[in-house]
Design a protein around this motif. Structure first.
Motif, mmCIF file in Angstrom:
data_model
loop_
_atom_site.group_PDB
_atom_site.id
_atom_site.type_symbol
_atom_site.label_atom_id
_atom_site.label_comp_id
_atom_site.label_asym_id
_atom_site.label_seq_id
_atom_site.Cartn_x
_atom_site.Cartn_y
_atom_site.Cartn_z
ATOM 1 N N TYR A 1 138.263 55.610 126.740
ATOM 2 C CA TYR A 1 137.170 54.329 126.877
ATOM 3 C C TYR A 1 136.451 54.214 125.520
ATOM 4 C CZ TYR A 1 133.786 58.348 127.147
ATOM 5 O OH TYR A 1 132.928 59.268 126.963
ATOM 6 N N PHE A 2 135.482 53.193 125.657
ATOM 7 C CA PHE A 2 134.409 52.880 124.662
ATOM 8 C C PHE A 2 133.265 52.952 125.343
ATOM 9 C CE2 PHE A 2 138.122 50.736 122.883
ATOM 10 C CZ PHE A 2 138.025 51.120 121.251
ATOM 11 N N GLY A 3 132.193 53.693 124.884
ATOM 12 C CA GLY A 3 130.922 53.988 125.477
ATOM 13 C C GLY A 3 129.913 52.782 125.059
ATOM 14 N N TYR A 4 129.010 52.348 126.103
ATOM 15 C CA TYR A 4 128.057 51.432 125.510
ATOM 16 C C TYR A 4 127.272 51.890 124.286
ATOM 17 C CZ TYR A 4 123.880 48.267 125.692
ATOM 18 O OH TYR A 4 122.812 47.651 125.363
ATOM 19 N N ASP A 5 127.066 53.261 123.972
ATOM 20 C CA ASP A 5 126.276 53.317 122.952
ATOM 21 C C ASP A 5 127.111 53.331 121.582
ATOM 22 O OD1 ASP A 5 128.051 55.483 123.945
ATOM 23 O OD2 ASP A 5 127.159 56.673 122.251
ATOM 24 N N GLN A 6 128.390 52.861 121.846
ATOM 25 C CA GLN A 6 129.173 52.283 120.485
ATOM 26 C C GLN A 6 128.819 51.019 120.137
ATOM 27 O OE1 GLN A 6 132.832 54.647 122.457
ATOM 28 N NE2 GLN A 6 133.134 54.910 119.913
ATOM 29 N N MET A 7 128.302 50.293 121.068
ATOM 30 C CA MET A 7 128.238 48.818 120.621
ATOM 31 C C MET A 7 127.343 48.370 119.560
ATOM 32 S SD MET A 7 126.869 45.672 123.230
ATOM 33 C CE MET A 7 126.843 44.097 122.720
ATOM 34 N N PRO A 8 126.255 49.026 119.227
ATOM 35 C CA PRO A 8 125.808 48.380 118.172
ATOM 36 C C PRO A 8 126.391 48.840 116.867
ATOM 37 C CG PRO A 8 124.143 49.766 119.547
ATOM 38 C CD PRO A 8 125.418 49.676 120.074
ATOM 39 N N GLY A 9 126.974 50.232 116.605
ATOM 40 C CA GLY A 9 127.751 50.570 115.557
ATOM 41 C C GLY A 9 128.929 49.462 115.376
ATOM 42 N N MET A 10 129.759 49.237 116.410
ATOM 43 C CA MET A 10 130.791 48.556 116.571
ATOM 44 C C MET A 10 130.435 46.964 115.870
ATOM 45 S SD MET A 10 132.778 49.548 119.852
ATOM 46 C CE MET A 10 134.137 48.192 119.863
ATOM 47 N N GLN A 11 129.244 46.407 116.425
ATOM 48 C CA GLN A 11 128.803 45.272 115.982
ATOM 49 C C GLN A 11 128.451 45.244 114.349
ATOM 50 O OE1 GLN A 11 125.878 44.186 118.905
ATOM 51 N NE2 GLN A 11 127.055 42.748 119.522
ATOM 52 N N TRP A 12 127.762 46.162 114.038
ATOM 53 C CA TRP A 12 127.296 46.073 112.656
ATOM 54 C C TRP A 12 128.374 46.279 111.685
ATOM 55 C CZ3 TRP A 12 123.346 44.190 110.684
ATOM 56 C CH2 TRP A 12 121.982 44.177 111.488
ATOM 57 N N THR A 13 129.573 47.156 111.951
ATOM 58 C CA THR A 13 130.697 47.200 111.319
ATOM 59 C C THR A 13 131.231 46.217 111.000
ATOM 60 O OG1 THR A 13 130.915 49.507 112.018
ATOM 61 C CG2 THR A 13 132.899 48.439 111.174
ATOM 62 N N GLY A 14 131.659 45.210 112.317
ATOM 63 C CA GLY A 14 132.042 43.828 112.262
ATOM 64 C C GLY A 14 131.456 43.200 111.442
ATOM 65 N N ALA A 15 130.018 42.907 111.783
ATOM 66 C CA ALA A 15 129.114 42.166 110.843
ATOM 67 C C ALA A 15 129.380 42.339 109.383
ATOM 68 C CB ALA A 15 127.841 42.201 111.270
ATOM 69 N N GLY A 16 129.441 43.593 108.967
ATOM 70 C CA GLY A 16 129.683 44.071 107.412
ATOM 71 C C GLY A 16 131.010 43.556 106.947
ATOM 72 N N LEU A 17 131.952 43.775 107.955
ATOM 73 C CA LEU A 17 133.435 43.029 107.535
ATOM 74 C C LEU A 17 133.128 41.454 107.061
ATOM 75 C CD1 LEU A 17 135.610 45.143 109.573
ATOM 76 C CD2 LEU A 17 135.400 45.560 107.155
ATOM 77 N N LEU A 18 132.360 40.855 108.098
ATOM 78 C CA LEU A 18 132.123 39.447 108.121
ATOM 79 C C LEU A 18 131.576 39.105 106.706
ATOM 80 C CD1 LEU A 18 132.177 38.522 111.739
ATOM 81 C CD2 LEU A 18 134.079 37.984 110.118
ATOM 82 N N LEU A 19 130.521 39.856 106.742
ATOM 83 C CA LEU A 19 129.524 39.373 105.307
ATOM 84 C C LEU A 19 130.229 39.852 104.142
ATOM 85 C CD1 LEU A 19 126.313 40.747 106.889
ATOM 86 C CD2 LEU A 19 126.938 38.442 106.501
ATOM 87 N N GLY A 20 130.962 40.745 104.003
ATOM 88 C CA GLY A 20 131.891 40.993 102.906
ATOM 89 C C GLY A 20 132.693 40.076 102.610
ATOM 90 N N GLY A 21 133.348 39.469 103.669
ATOM 91 C CA GLY A 21 134.380 38.364 103.608
ATOM 92 C C GLY A 21 133.622 36.957 102.870
ATOM 93 N N THR A 22 132.407 36.722 103.404
ATOM 94 C CA THR A 22 131.670 35.697 103.250
ATOM 95 C C THR A 22 131.091 35.777 101.458
ATOM 96 O OG1 THR A 22 130.671 35.656 105.401
ATOM 97 C CG2 THR A 22 129.328 34.581 103.453
ATOM 98 N N ALA A 23 130.957 37.021 101.113
ATOM 99 C CA ALA A 23 130.631 37.171 99.850
ATOM 100 C C ALA A 23 132.001 36.982 98.956
ATOM 101 C CB ALA A 23 130.161 38.663 99.500
ATOM 102 N N VAL A 24 133.089 37.474 99.304
ATOM 103 C CA VAL A 24 134.314 37.198 98.711
ATOM 104 C C VAL A 24 134.474 35.474 98.543
ATOM 105 C CG1 VAL A 24 136.856 37.648 98.736
ATOM 106 C CG2 VAL A 24 135.499 39.554 99.036
ATOM 107 N N VAL A 25 134.471 35.006 99.672
ATOM 108 C CA VAL A 25 134.593 33.471 99.665
ATOM 109 C C VAL A 25 133.622 32.834 98.827
ATOM 110 C CG1 VAL A 25 134.652 31.175 101.261
ATOM 111 C CG2 VAL A 25 135.474 33.593 101.905
ATOM 112 N N ALA A 26 132.369 33.334 98.617
ATOM 113 C CA ALA A 26 131.538 32.533 97.871
ATOM 114 C C ALA A 26 131.646 32.705 96.420
ATOM 115 C CB ALA A 26 129.965 33.377 98.074
ATOM 116 N N VAL A 27 132.311 33.867 96.100
ATOM 117 C CA VAL A 27 132.725 34.136 94.566
ATOM 118 C C VAL A 27 133.817 33.287 94.413
ATOM 119 C CG1 VAL A 27 133.797 35.780 93.029
ATOM 120 C CG2 VAL A 27 131.685 36.679 94.413
ATOM 121 N N PHE A 28 134.676 33.002 95.318
ATOM 122 C CA PHE A 28 135.978 32.635 95.061
ATOM 123 C C PHE A 28 135.742 30.850 94.932
ATOM 124 C CE2 PHE A 28 138.789 28.941 97.060
ATOM 125 C CZ PHE A 28 139.785 29.360 96.268
#
Length: 324
Positions: free
Chosen positions: A287-314
């Protein structure tokens, strides 16, 4: 001796100093003022809707005696699902209607060539467009995401949706802003490559839908699920009510696992015989515990923001290699 024009005292008003918006920034804002007004109005309307609907739901829960009593809310209490779906669709809308035509529209109508052949360097013009567009997107989606989190988080136990479903996970915390920045920047890049607004909007739409479908399959990989073991005939622990079950097995005392349907026989006697034969004594839940939600969201947000930076450089790299 007559007084020359240069010697005469100036009686007009002094020249006004440039305000907050001037130069290239003023030009970008003026060019896209309609889109900015629409985004601002949509943000205010969405914020007002959340405040109003949340107040209605809280009043209803108070009348029902929650949290002292268990309540059975409808599937869409006071428009909750509609608001969550609207916030979930916002990244796609921004990518298609703001990102895709941002540069492509200027290329199609010759504005890009006109601006960059004047005294404005190409990279500076693109940077102003990118920073202005993404800043507006960040402000709007961050406000709506924060307000929706404020609505959902204190009352999550009374609401029907699980926290790991896309309508909650992707509409709360940093996710709306991160997703919107990524899809908007991708829309800008697609538009700049295709050089036509309508084809760029069409391609961006299908690209955004594909990204959201892929993200739904990837979401449960943002953290490692936990394992919990409890006796076969015991009641499920209370903390699992707020957890999201990822997988389930039945197992032996030494840790050997079997699929949940291994002993699903037609009769109780046959089921008990199967359990005894395999030595099964435990339920095992992944299972995934509710206390894991913030970490999962910030991990996902970090990946998306990294992708945004790569696209901006492109985008900036492409602009130096291809004529606008």
């Amino acid at each position: 001796m007559s007084t020359t024009l240069a010697d005469r005292p100036r009686t007009g008003k002094p020249a006004r100093k440039p305000g907050l918006l001037h130069g290239l920034t003023w030009l970008v804002v003026r060019q896209h003022r309609t889109a900015l007004w629409l985004i601002g109005a949509a943000t205010l309307l969405g914020a007002a809707m959340i405040l109003y609907r949340r107040g209605e739901m809280v009043s209803m829960l108070d009348r029902l005696g929650w949290p002292g009593k268990d309540v059975d809310l409808p599937n869409n209490p006071e428009g909750f699902q509609y608001v969550s779906e609207a916030i979930g669709a916002l990244p796609v809308i921004l990518g298609v209607f703001l990102g895709a035509p941002l540069i492509a529209g200027d290329q199609e109508h010759g504005t890009a060539q006109l601006v960059t052949t004047q005294s404005v360097p190409r990279r500076r013009w693109l940077a102003a467009k990118l920073i202005g567009c993404l800043s507006v997107v960040l402000l709007s989606t961050a406000v709506l995401g924060a307000l929706f989190t404020w609505w959902w988080e204190p009352y999550r136990e009374a609401l029907p949706a699980e926290w790991m479903q896309g309508e909650i996970f992707d509409a709360t915390g940093p996710m709306p802003a991160a997703f919107s920045l990524f899809l908007t920047s991708c829309g800008i890049a697609i538009g700049m490559v295709l050089r036509r607004a309508l084809p760029a909007m069409t391609v961006t739409f299908f690209f955004s839908v594909a990204v959201e479908l892929a993200w739904g399959e990837f979401r449960d990989r943002l953290a490692t699920p936990r394992l919990f073991t409890y006796p076969l005939n015991a009641d499920s622990p209370a903390f699992l009510d707020q957890a999201v079950e990822h997988d389930r097995w039945i197992g032996t005392a030494d840790g050997q696992l079997f699929g949940w349907g291994t002993c699903a026989e037609q009769t109780e006697r046959a089921t008990n015989a199967c359990i005894k034969e395999h030595g099964i004594v435990n339920n095992v839940v992944e299972y995934f515990g509710y206390d894991q939600m913030p970490g999962m969201q910030w991990t996902g947000a970090g990946l998306l923001l990294g992708g945004t930076a790569v696209v901006a450089v492109f985008i900036l790299w492409w602009a130096t290699r291809r004529p606008l």
